[in-house]
Design an enzyme around this catalytic site. Structure first.
Site, PDB file in Angstrom:
ATOM      1  N   HIS A 102      -4.732 -10.460   3.688  1.00 54.89           N
ATOM      2  CA  HIS A 102      -3.993  -9.252   4.066  1.00 54.89           C
ATOM      3  C   HIS A 102      -2.937  -9.567   5.137  1.00 54.89           C
ATOM      4  O   HIS A 102      -1.773  -9.185   5.014  1.00 54.89           O
ATOM      5  CB  HIS A 102      -4.957  -8.184   4.585  1.00 54.89           C
ATOM      6  CG  HIS A 102      -4.246  -7.027   5.216  1.00 54.89           C
ATOM      7  ND1 HIS A 102      -3.578  -6.080   4.482  1.00 54.89           N
ATOM      8  CD2 HIS A 102      -4.066  -6.694   6.517  1.00 54.89           C
ATOM      9  CE1 HIS A 102      -3.011  -5.212   5.294  1.00 54.89           C
ATOM     10  NE2 HIS A 102      -3.291  -5.552   6.542  1.00 54.89           N
TER      11      HIS A 102
ATOM     12  N   HIS B  92       1.446  -8.944   5.217  1.00 55.75           N
ATOM     13  CA  HIS B  92       2.401  -8.702   6.304  1.00 55.75           C
ATOM     14  C   HIS B  92       3.498  -9.767   6.436  1.00 55.75           C
ATOM     15  O   HIS B  92       4.655  -9.420   6.681  1.00 55.75           O
ATOM     16  CB  HIS B  92       1.673  -8.583   7.647  1.00 55.75           C
ATOM     17  CG  HIS B  92       0.948  -7.280   7.810  1.00 55.75           C
ATOM     18  ND1 HIS B  92       1.599  -6.067   7.949  1.00 55.75           N
ATOM     19  CD2 HIS B  92      -0.380  -6.986   7.841  1.00 55.75           C
ATOM     20  CE1 HIS B  92       0.712  -5.087   8.077  1.00 55.75           C
ATOM     21  NE2 HIS B  92      -0.500  -5.619   8.000  1.00 55.75           N
TER      22      HIS B  92
ATOM     23  N   GLU C  69       2.031  -0.136   6.194  1.00 54.72           N
ATOM     24  CA  GLU C  69       0.751  -0.529   5.581  1.00 54.72           C
ATOM     25  C   GLU C  69       0.626  -0.029   4.136  1.00 54.72           C
ATOM     26  O   GLU C  69       0.105  -0.743   3.287  1.00 54.72           O
ATOM     27  CB  GLU C  69      -0.441   0.000   6.396  1.00 54.72           C
ATOM     28  CG  GLU C  69      -0.696  -0.720   7.712  1.00 54.72           C
ATOM     29  CD  GLU C  69      -1.277  -2.131   7.564  1.00 54.72           C
ATOM     30  OE1 GLU C  69      -1.565  -2.576   6.442  1.00 54.72           O
ATOM     31  OE2 GLU C  69      -1.406  -2.798   8.612  1.00 54.72           O
TER      32      GLU C  69
ATOM     33  N   SER D 197      -1.557  -6.646  -0.531  1.00 54.76           N
ATOM     34  CA  SER D 197      -2.604  -7.666  -0.402  1.00 54.76           C
ATOM     35  C   SER D 197      -3.874  -7.288  -1.143  1.00 54.76           C
ATOM     36  O   SER D 197      -4.840  -8.041  -1.120  1.00 54.76           O
ATOM     37  CB  SER D 197      -2.938  -7.876   1.084  1.00 54.76           C
ATOM     38  OG  SER D 197      -3.451  -6.679   1.652  1.00 54.76           O
TER      39      SER D 197
HETATM   40 FE   LIG Z   1      -2.376  -4.553   8.208  1.00 51.87          FE
END
Ligand SMILES: [Fe+2]
Length: 296
Positions: free
Chosen positions: A162, A167, A208, A227
């Site tokens: 993730h 990111h 997010e 992710s």
């Molecule tokens: Fe995050």
């Protein structure tokens, strides 16, 4: 139907100084003593780390590198179809390795020349003020552990997949990186916990879990979707709402479930105009006014 959530396992330090990551009974690694040992060691390294020091090196097993190989290959296929163009450009610029889990130091080395961002180690959940406090300076707190190898496509907590695939690919885009910095600046500017929570919720529903319309359909750019092997297939079926600060900043969400309400930014330009501009200028009073206006 949740496979992948955002729940961090608590990290505790015993009276004798031993760091223990409290995995729940349902965690796939719960009964794996060796995995737990390494989770504890990684958390201890992050807790010992001081700003200015190099990010500690995480040790990974062959099974864990294999998890990365599998998951990053599968996600790359899905990204080509379902990721927003700006995010995809980030993945091309960053060119993460597919054959091994990169160390956070390795990711920072690739990111810094692109957008100035670098990673810092986190043991688990980072308090909002700490996480956002350094985001404006181009520093990103991230966990280093990886999900348990017995279930490569499932994780109950945000892991290095993730933090890095989700990111770092976005942080490699100058436009997304500017939005991350703006969120950090906003969080530093506001004083009340309520205002900080509002800033953080807007981050949640954009960086997010954000989606945006493109000529060939709805695409995702939020790290939580990008992710998640399961969630990336589901986002187009969720309730899609127009980008709206008051709604994003005030509606409830459940971090352990797939997000069933998503906000369509419309375009990168609109995301910057609405959300980027909000973060660049907001203060406690402005947020209070937005909240009051949100009440029907
Ligand atoms: Fe995050």
């Amino acid at each position: 139907m949740f496979e992948e959530g955002q729940y961090f396992a608590p990290v505790n330090t015993d009276a004798d100084g031993t760091v223990v990551v409290e995995l729940g009974e349902n965690h796939p690694g719960f009964a794996d003593a060796e995995y737990r040992e390494r989770r504890n060691a990684l958390a201890a390294l992050a807790l010992d780390w001081e700003p200015g020091e190099p990010v500690p090196t995480a040790s990974y097993t062959d099974d864990e590198h294999e998890v990365w190989r599998l998951v990053s290959a599968e996600l790359a296929v899905k990204h080509r179809e379902l990721a927003a163009r700006e995010y995809l450009e980030g993945t091309e610029r960053l060119a993460l390795p597919g054959d091994h889990i990169p160390q956070l130091a390795e990711v920072s080395e690739a990111l810094e020349p692109l957008t100035g961002f670098s990673y810092r180690p986190a043991a688990g959940l980072v308090p909002l003020r700490d996480f956002y406090g350094v985001l404006g300076e181009g520093k990103f707190y991230a966990t280093q552990y990886i999900r348990h190898h017995s279930v490569p496509f499932y994780t109950p907590e945000p892991d290095v997949v993730h933090e890095v695939i989700g990111h770092a690919n976005a942080l490699a885009s100058p436009r997304f990186a500017a939005l991350y910095r703006a969120a950090g600046d906003a969080a530093r500017r506001v004083h009340s916990e309520d205002a900080l929570e509002f800033v953080s919720r807007v981050f949640w529903f954009t960086l997010e879990f954000g989606v945006m319309s493109e000529p060939d359909g709805l695409k995702a750019y939020g790290a939580g979707i990008m992710s998640s092997y399961g969630e990336i297939d589901e986002f187009r079926g969720m309730t899609i709402m127009p980008l709206d600060l008051a709604t994003m900043g005030t509606i409830d969400y459940d971090i352990t479930q797939y997000q069933d309400k998503l906000f369509d930014a419309g375009s990168m330009d609109q995301l910057e105009d609405v959300v980027g501009e909000f973060w660049a200028t907001c203060d406690d009073d402005a947020i209070e006014r937005i909240k009051v206006e949100a009440v029907p």
